[in-house]
Design a protein around this motif. Structure first.
Motif, PDB file in Angstrom:
ATOM      1  N   ASP A   1      35.341  37.319  30.204  1.00  0.00           N
ATOM      2  CA  ASP A   1      34.625  36.055  30.348  1.00  0.00           C
ATOM      3  C   ASP A   1      34.273  35.888  31.833  1.00  0.00           C
ATOM      4  O   ASP A   1      35.108  36.115  32.697  1.00  0.00           O
ATOM      5  N   THR A   2      33.034  35.506  32.094  1.00  0.00           N
ATOM      6  CA  THR A   2      32.648  35.260  33.486  1.00  0.00           C
ATOM      7  C   THR A   2      33.189  33.896  33.920  1.00  0.00           C
ATOM      8  O   THR A   2      32.871  32.885  33.282  1.00  0.00           O
TER       9      THR A   2
ATOM     10  N   ALA B   1      31.913  44.430  36.569  1.00  0.00           N
ATOM     11  CA  ALA B   1      31.350  43.090  36.785  1.00  0.00           C
ATOM     12  C   ALA B   1      31.364  42.735  38.266  1.00  0.00           C
ATOM     13  O   ALA B   1      30.371  42.210  38.801  1.00  0.00           O
TER      14      ALA B   1
ATOM     15  N   GLU C   1      28.668  44.113  40.055  1.00  0.00           N
ATOM     16  CA  GLU C   1      27.385  43.438  39.754  1.00  0.00           C
ATOM     17  C   GLU C   1      27.401  41.984  40.225  1.00  0.00           C
ATOM     18  O   GLU C   1      26.491  41.207  39.889  1.00  0.00           O
ATOM     19  N   GLY C   2      28.460  41.594  40.966  1.00  0.00           N
ATOM     20  CA  GLY C   2      28.478  40.257  41.554  1.00  0.00           C
ATOM     21  C   GLY C   2      29.001  39.166  40.635  1.00  0.00           C
ATOM     22  O   GLY C   2      28.681  37.990  40.813  1.00  0.00           O
ATOM     23  N   ARG C   3      29.814  39.529  39.627  1.00  0.00           N
ATOM     24  CA  ARG C   3      30.430  38.527  38.749  1.00  0.00           C
ATOM     25  C   ARG C   3      31.938  38.699  38.735  1.00  0.00           C
ATOM     26  O   ARG C   3      32.456  39.806  38.859  1.00  0.00           O
ATOM     27  N   LEU C   4      32.633  37.572  38.554  1.00  0.00           N
ATOM     28  CA  LEU C   4      34.089  37.644  38.368  1.00  0.00           C
ATOM     29  C   LEU C   4      34.363  37.485  36.880  1.00  0.00           C
ATOM     30  O   LEU C   4      34.264  36.380  36.330  1.00  0.00           O
ATOM     31  N   ASP C   5      34.656  38.602  36.219  1.00  0.00           N
ATOM     32  CA  ASP C   5      34.922  38.614  34.774  1.00  0.00           C
ATOM     33  C   ASP C   5      36.394  38.931  34.548  1.00  0.00           C
ATOM     34  O   ASP C   5      36.883  39.964  35.000  1.00  0.00           O
TER      35      ASP C   5
ATOM     36  N   TYR D   1      36.202  44.753  34.424  1.00  0.00           N
ATOM     37  CA  TYR D   1      36.418  43.854  35.567  1.00  0.00           C
ATOM     38  C   TYR D   1      35.744  44.400  36.828  1.00  0.00           C
ATOM     39  O   TYR D   1      35.010  43.698  37.522  1.00  0.00           O
TER      40      TYR D   1
ATOM     41  N   SER E   1      34.394  30.891  37.060  1.00  0.00           N
ATOM     42  CA  SER E   1      33.659  30.160  38.101  1.00  0.00           C
ATOM     43  C   SER E   1      33.722  30.807  39.481  1.00  0.00           C
ATOM     44  O   SER E   1      32.852  30.609  40.305  1.00  0.00           O
ATOM     45  N   GLY E   2      34.798  31.574  39.726  1.00  0.00           N
ATOM     46  CA  GLY E   2      34.964  32.128  41.075  1.00  0.00           C
ATOM     47  C   GLY E   2      35.526  31.113  42.054  1.00  0.00           C
ATOM     48  O   GLY E   2      35.644  31.383  43.243  1.00  0.00           O
TER      49      GLY E   2
END
Lengths: 134, 390
Positions: free
Chosen positions: A56-57, A20, A23-27, A17, A59-60
């Motif tokens: 899982d990535t 991610a 690295e700019g992702r919401l996992d 988590y 939507s944010g």
């Protein structure tokens, strides 16, 4: 943000988590058996107790489920931030997570407000998912 | 049907405080020992009679308080053969009564001592804001969540959104509780208080003001339980433990299943009232945890004293004040009497005193059945006890 902000102590559950987010992702974890997402990350699904989990990535996007405007800081590290908004965000995918709402006007924050994730780097290892109103 | 092993409360003691601080010069464990000794002696027992020891201490955590019953047993110079260090926050002591009751019924102990002591006011140590950022708190602490008030504020915000509850409704609780404190010479805050005073006090964590929050004080209390049979030979008139229940749902506030509804109280209350064979309308005096005004409102709804969402109306018009229809938190509560970190044991002490009929100016006339409900953590845990005059 003060440099003294407490940083998360990453563990095996949370490492993917935080990696991610850096690295700019919401996992967040998604259960391969019941099909539900959960947060915070665990070794078993809190809905069906399966251990068939994958990150899982998402939507944010989500909405403010509830919030408080801190008029007194939670310790000296947050003294420069007052007043600031701590909120529970209900993600489109279902789970709730705590975060900050970044805003110049805390009074505008309300339950049900639509929000979107934004990533704010705090150290060489840690990037926090904050939210802004859309 | 009555049974000789039915659990009863036979001894009580609490430590004198002034300006929120201990009057007697003793360490935090010293105060635990002094109230323990006073409580057993009130019943005509000695500490050597105690074979069950229950406590939830926070002494020097992460130091000795990690093994609270062990630390306290050593200090008291006793070797208990039944111990329970259940710590679910401020409601721990209601759970201790339940666990002691089961141990007494089972014949696993004869005299159970429940103790709490904290010198947090003297130490000026009340700051949970620094919860280490590990495990579930790594997703809370870094965001500057004011704890524990922030979680209660989030619940209040949600209750206001869903049901139209107002800050005035919450202030009514603080004002009514202060009126009880004014009748209790041992209460810390006894100066007059109005709804406007509460509403205009400093905003801490919106929508909760300073006067929506409990006090920060020292405090120590002890309760002695035994069986109905054993109580026949003792000095005090026993108060019967008729029912109990407990539940918890979360630690991190983001994990609370429904922020406008206190599920642990609903579950614990149902269990306790069913066991005692009573319903909310049978209760003469109510002592519920008031860490914050919103805690009370959520608890009253969850226990079934009013419908979910109607707590605001229920507490308005000073219904819970002296002379009102619903006597509640009759010692002045955590809001105005004392709140030494974990308050649950003082709810039990006040309820038992009301049933003994020794409360002087604040005595609720004809009090025969009392409901005690503790809440711990951040609306995390709940434990209910039903007490009855024998």
């Amino acid at each position: 943000m003060s440099t003294e902000q407490p940083l998360p102590v990453i563990d095996h559950d949370s490492a993917p988590y935080w990696q991610a987010a850096h690295e700019g992702r919401l996992d967040i974890p998604l259960c391969g058996d019941c099909g539900k997402h959960h947060f915070y990350p665990r070794a078993i699904c809190p809905h069906c107790h399966s251990d068939n989990l994958n990150f899982d990535t998402v939507s944010g996007r989500g909405e403010v489920h509830t919030f408080t405007i801190a008029r007194r800081p939670a310790g000296p590290a947050f003294a420069d931030d007052v007043p600031y908004v701590v909120a529970l965000i209900e993600l489109e995918e279902g789970p709730r997570m705590m975060s900050r709402i970044q805003t110049d006007d805390p009074e505008k924050v309300h339950i049900g407000a639509k929000v979107e994730v934004t990533f704010v780097k705090a150290s060489d290892e840690i990037t926090f998912p904050y939210f802004t109103m859309t | 049907m009555k049974n000789g092993r039915d659990p009863v409360i036979v001894g009580l003691a609490d430590a004198p405080i002034e300006g929120g601080k201990f009057v007697t010069k003793a360490s935090v464990l010293g105060h635990a020992a002094l109230v323990a000794k006073a409580a057993v002696e009130e019943a005509g027992l000695t500490l050597d009679d105690v074979d069950g020891l229950l406590t939830a201490g926070m002494w020097g955590v992460p130091g000795p308080g990690q093994l609270a019953t062990v630390t306290l047993g050593e200090y008291l110079g006793i070797m208990p053969t039944y111990v329970d260090g259940t710590n679910i926050g401020g409601s721990a002591f209601e759970a201790h009564v339940a666990h002691a009751a089961m141990a007494l019924r089972e014949g696993y102990c004869e005299v159970a001592l429940i103790v709490y002591s904290s010198d947090q006011k003297s130490l000026r140590s009340r700051n949970l804001g620094g919860r280490p950022s590990v495990l579930s708190m790594q997703h809370e602490t870094p965001y500057g969540m004011p704890t524990p008030v922030g979680g209660y504020a989030m619940a209040a915000q949600r209750h206001m959104h869903e049901y139209g509850t107002t800050s005035e409704n919450l202030a009514e609780i603080a004002v009514a509780t202060r009126k009880w404190a004014q009748l209790n010479p041992a209460a810390t805050r006894r100066d007059p208080l109005t709804v406007d005073d509460v509403m205009s006090s400093t905003m801490i964590s919106e929508p909760l003001h300073l006067l929506d929050c409990c006090l920060v004080t020292d405090g120590a209390g002890a309760i002695v339980m035994t069986t109905a049979e054993r109580a026949k030979d003792l000095r005090t008139k026993p108060v019967a433990v008729k029912g109990y229940g407990e539940a918890h749902t979360h630690w991190a506030i983001a994990e609370m299943p429904d922020l406008a509804r206190l599920l642990p109280a609903q579950k614990a209350g149902e269990t306790a009232m069913k066991m005692a064979g009573v319903s909310p309308s049978d209760i003469d005096v109510v002592e519920v945890y008031d860490s914050f005004t919103i805690t009370v409102l959520l608890t009253l709804e969850a226990l079934g004293f009013c419908k979910i969402g109607e707590g605001g109306d229920f507490v308005s018009g000073q219904r819970t004040a002296p002379g009102g229809a619903f006597p509640m938190n009759t010692n002045g509560g955590g809001l105005s009497a004392l709140h030494p970190g974990m308050y649950g044991i003082f709810l039990l002490i006040e309820a038992t005193r009301q049933l003994r009929g020794v409360c002087g100016d604040r005595q609720v006339a004809g009090a025969e059945t009392a409901l005690v409900h503790g809440t711990g953590g951040t609306l995390s845990s709940g434990a209910t006890v039903i007490l009855q005059k024998d």
